[in-house]
Design an enzyme around this catalytic site. Structure first.
Site, PDB file in Angstrom:
ATOM      1  N   ASP A 141     -14.044  66.813 -16.127  1.00  0.00           N
ATOM      2  CA  ASP A 141     -13.908  65.369 -16.065  1.00  0.00           C
ATOM      3  C   ASP A 141     -14.340  64.736 -17.384  1.00  0.00           C
ATOM      4  OD1 ASP A 141     -13.476  63.025 -14.215  1.00  0.00           O
ATOM      5  OD2 ASP A 141     -15.488  62.593 -14.943  1.00  0.00           O
ATOM      6  N   THR A 184      -9.621  59.387 -17.763  1.00  0.00           N
ATOM      7  CA  THR A 184     -10.616  59.270 -18.832  1.00  0.00           C
ATOM      8  C   THR A 184     -10.287  60.171 -20.011  1.00  0.00           C
ATOM      9  OG1 THR A 184     -11.959  60.892 -17.672  1.00  0.00           O
ATOM     10  CG2 THR A 184     -12.480  58.596 -17.304  1.00  0.00           C
ATOM     11  N   THR A 185      -9.775  61.361 -19.717  1.00  0.00           N
ATOM     12  CA  THR A 185      -9.428  62.258 -20.821  1.00  0.00           C
ATOM     13  C   THR A 185      -8.240  61.684 -21.579  1.00  0.00           C
ATOM     14  OG1 THR A 185     -10.099  64.075 -19.389  1.00  0.00           O
ATOM     15  CG2 THR A 185      -8.991  64.655 -21.426  1.00  0.00           C
ATOM     16  N   ASP A 245     -12.259  60.740  -8.032  1.00  0.00           N
ATOM     17  CA  ASP A 245     -11.083  60.339  -8.797  1.00  0.00           C
ATOM     18  C   ASP A 245      -9.890  60.159  -7.865  1.00  0.00           C
ATOM     19  OD1 ASP A 245     -12.566  60.512 -11.050  1.00  0.00           O
ATOM     20  OD2 ASP A 245     -11.423  62.120 -12.010  1.00  0.00           O
TER      21      ASP A 245
HETATM   22  P1  ADP Z   1      -7.508  62.532 -17.048  1.00  0.00           P
HETATM   23  O1  ADP Z   1      -8.997  62.496 -17.235  1.00  0.00           O
HETATM   24  O2  ADP Z   1      -6.804  61.810 -18.145  1.00  0.00           O
HETATM   25  O3  ADP Z   1      -7.074  62.115 -15.686  1.00  0.00           O
HETATM   26  P2  ADP Z   1      -6.656  65.150 -16.269  1.00  0.00           P
HETATM   27  O4  ADP Z   1      -7.236  66.448 -16.724  1.00  0.00           O
HETATM   28  O5  ADP Z   1      -6.887  64.735 -14.862  1.00  0.00           O
HETATM   29  O6  ADP Z   1      -7.133  64.051 -17.271  1.00  0.00           O
HETATM   30  O7  ADP Z   1      -5.077  65.250 -16.547  1.00  0.00           O
HETATM   31  C1  ADP Z   1      -4.212  64.193 -16.213  1.00  0.00           C
HETATM   32  C2  ADP Z   1      -2.826  64.489 -16.673  1.00  0.00           C
HETATM   33  O8  ADP Z   1      -2.314  65.676 -16.059  1.00  0.00           O
HETATM   34  C3  ADP Z   1      -1.888  63.362 -16.277  1.00  0.00           C
HETATM   35  O9  ADP Z   1      -1.045  63.096 -17.370  1.00  0.00           O
HETATM   36  C4  ADP Z   1      -1.114  63.965 -15.111  1.00  0.00           C
HETATM   37  O10 ADP Z   1       0.172  63.390 -14.951  1.00  0.00           O
HETATM   38  C5  ADP Z   1      -1.043  65.401 -15.505  1.00  0.00           C
HETATM   39  N1  ADP Z   1      -0.781  66.295 -14.360  1.00  0.00           N
HETATM   40  C6  ADP Z   1      -1.422  66.340 -13.175  1.00  0.00           C
HETATM   41  N2  ADP Z   1      -0.869  67.286 -12.367  1.00  0.00           N
HETATM   42  C7  ADP Z   1       0.125  67.860 -13.064  1.00  0.00           C
HETATM   43  C8  ADP Z   1       1.087  68.912 -12.804  1.00  0.00           C
HETATM   44  N3  ADP Z   1       1.089  69.562 -11.656  1.00  0.00           N
HETATM   45  N4  ADP Z   1       1.955  69.234 -13.795  1.00  0.00           N
HETATM   46  C9  ADP Z   1       1.923  68.595 -14.966  1.00  0.00           C
HETATM   47  N5  ADP Z   1       1.066  67.606 -15.276  1.00  0.00           N
HETATM   48  C10 ADP Z   1       0.187  67.231 -14.350  1.00  0.00           C
HETATM   49 MG    MG Z   2      -7.481  63.001 -13.853  1.00  0.00          MG
END
Ligand code: ADP
Ligand code: MG
Length: 518
Positions: A59, A92-93, A385
């Site tokens: 996270d 957040t990332t 989240d």
């Molecule tokens: P953040 O802190 O930004 O939410 P995450 O590590 O949760 O970071 O990653 C979020 C990103 O991953 C988003 O752009 C989301 O659309 C993408 N994402 C989530 N699930 C999938 C999936 N199954 N395939 C591809 N991208 C995905």
């Molecule tokens: Mg996320």
């Protein structure tokens, strides 16, 4: 002439280009610390603090918070992550990586002699275009349970839940939000409670319609289950009144001593009797209950709990409709709440208390299970989240395609409008588009794809199909349609990420003088 000293001899000053580049470098460094965690194939970080405590997380907000960052400009990225976390609860990332990229491109533009003000104006113009692009991406879908579950699941993937479990958990999250969401667009986050218990795998996680607290009865003689329960919530101790216990009795005879003890006994019995007379079945008390009162309550068949956390007491009061009482004199039926069932269940070593079917408000508890503390802690962050994004999808502006597809569309939109921007500002607008593309680029890298090939293919697929994202499949990724793959993010997450990242990056670029007290 006397020199004029404005600063104390102790402060350190960095100006102009030096200040800028040091700030930008610091910002980029922080953003790159979290970039490998982005997306479903993102890696986790293990953070160890000075006293040896370990946090394993994916996270962004948590990583940045735990990292103990000192540099003031780097600290601003931490604030971006916090703003993002507070306002929408996810992304957040994404927001941190975007800030870092905006800074990196700004550095190049500064090297090319663009004035900081021009960069700031260009970025702001591009951010406005990006919001328009997001508007266009918002999907006109009914927010039925399947779409919401996809949104919740997208927010959880990569958070150590495992794919199968993520699906089950996502449905629990949607059920939880649906249960308490009153349909009028009002949602009280306190109504979805989270309690964690180790000792079982995360697939054993369950959704309880009611409040669950980590408390055992004060006395084993009390019933384990009460149906149709009148519930009292008390915020005062049930003990001999303050002062009296310390009073020095001048006792000159055994009779007097007995009389004093009897008076105390009567007072304590009186509390339990008053509760019993008023018809209370279950008593939740935030303070201590004296042993003698406990015994008497048990005799009356009342189940009692002491030393509740005030948040637990508040939740029970809210769910059951009980008033939080300051004393037990003049009890009235209206002071009590009501629950269909109060029961005690064993979980491994200890017991939890379930207050289900409260009559006043819908409250649900997600009882999260996991093998170890580290697992349940990370699961709790993931679930938090997921709850936030589900609410954001319902309440504020729907969902957009995930997996980087929205960012590809933003980049294309901003680029295609850059031509209309006058002068050198145009360069900053184009740079903004490239910076946004860093999200799909990073997702590609984290799935083991070549980022440059991926971007080329994303652009051409977007031209052809109007949508293109990085779909992760098993260990690798392919370019595809996230709507078909069921990957959605709330539009609010993207809006906030663009806003927060632009604000922070432009603020850092505008600084040309750092005056630091030593
Ligand atoms: P953040 O802190 O930004 O939410 P995450 O590590 O949760 O970071 O990653 C979020 C990103 O991953 C988003 O752009 C989301 O659309 C993408 N994402 C989530 N699930 C999938 C999936 N199954 N395939 C591809 N991208 C995905
Ligand atoms: Mg996320």
């Amino acid at each position: 002439m006397q020199p004029l000293y404005v600063l104390s001899g102790n402060s350190e000053r960095t100006r102009g280009g030096d200040a800028q580049s040091s700030n930008i470098r610091a910002g980029k460094a922080v953003a790159s610390a979290v970039r490998t965690t982005l997306g479903p194939r993102g890696m986790d970080k293990m953070l160890v603090d000075s006293s040896g405590n370990v946090v394993v997380t994916n996270d962004g907000a948590t990583i940045l918070e735990e990292m103990d960052i000192e540099h003031p400009a780097a600290q601003m990225i931490v604030e971006v992550a916090q703003t993002q976390e507070d306002s929408v609860g996810d992304g957040t990332t994404t927001a941190s990586v975007l800030t870092g990229e905006l800074l990196a491109y700004a550095e190049d533009l500064l090297d090319d002699d663009l004035h900081p003000t021009v960069i700031v104006e260009g970025y702001n113009e591009a951010a406005r275009l990006a919001q328009e692009a997001i508007d266009e991406q918002v999907l006109d879908v009914e927010l039925d349970d399947d779409v919401l579950a996809s949104v919740a699941e997208s927010s959880m993937t990569g958070k150590g839940t495992g794919d199968v479990t993520a699906d089950v958990l996502a449905h629990h999250v949607v059920d939880a939000v649906r249960a308490v969401h009153d349909g009028s667009g009002r949602f009280d986050p306190d109504d979805v409670r989270i309690l964690t218990r180790t000792g079982a795998s995360s697939s054993a996680t369950e959704l309880v319609e009611g409040v669950v607290i980590d408390k055992e009865r004060v006395n084993d003689g009390m019933p384990r289950t009460v149906e149709d329960a009148a519930v009292a919530v008390l915020t005062t101790k049930l003990d001999v009144r303050e002062g009296e216990a310390d009073t020095e009795y001048t006792i000159s005879s055994v009779d007097q001593l007995e009389a004093a003890i009897e008076a105390e006994d009567a007072e304590l019995r009186g509390y339990a009797d008053a509760l019993a007379d008023a018809g209370v079945d279950v008593l939740f008390c935030t303070k201590k209950i004296a042993d003698r009162v406990q015994d008497r309550l048990a005799k009356h068949g009342i189940v009692a709990f002491e030393s509740l956390k005030s948040s637990d007491a508040r939740a029970i009061a809210r769910a059951t409709g009980a008033k939080q009482l300051g004393d037990v004199t003049d009890l009235e039926a209206a002071d009590f709440g009501h629950a269909e069932r109060v029961s005690i269940r064993r979980f491994g070593e200890d017991e939890l208390t379930f207050v289900e079917g409260g009559e006043a408000a819908k409250t649900v508890t997600l009882l999260l299970r996991g093998g170890t503390e580290h697992v349940v802690d990370e699961l709790e962050r993931a679930i938090n989240d997921a709850v936030d994004v589900t609410v954001a999808a319902i309440d504020s502006g729907g969902v957009v395609p995930g997996a980087g597809a929205t960012e590809v569309a933003i980049a294309e939109y901003v680029r295609s409008h850059a031509g209309g921007v006058e002068g050198r500002k145009q360069l900053a607008v184009e740079a903004f588009a490239d910076a946004v593309e860093a999200i799909p680029r990073t997702l590609a890298t984290n799935t083991g794809m070549d980022p440059i090939d991926a971007v080329v293919e994303l652009r051409s697929t977007f031209d052809r199909e109007g949508i293109a994202g990085i779909i992760s499949e098993g260990r690798t990724g392919t370019i595809g349609d996230p709507i078909e793959a069921g990957v959605f993010d709330p539009a609010a997450v993207k809006r906030e990420a663009v806003t927060a990242a632009t604000e922070a990056a432009t603020m850092i670029v505008r600084i040309d003088d750092v005056i630091a007290a030593k």
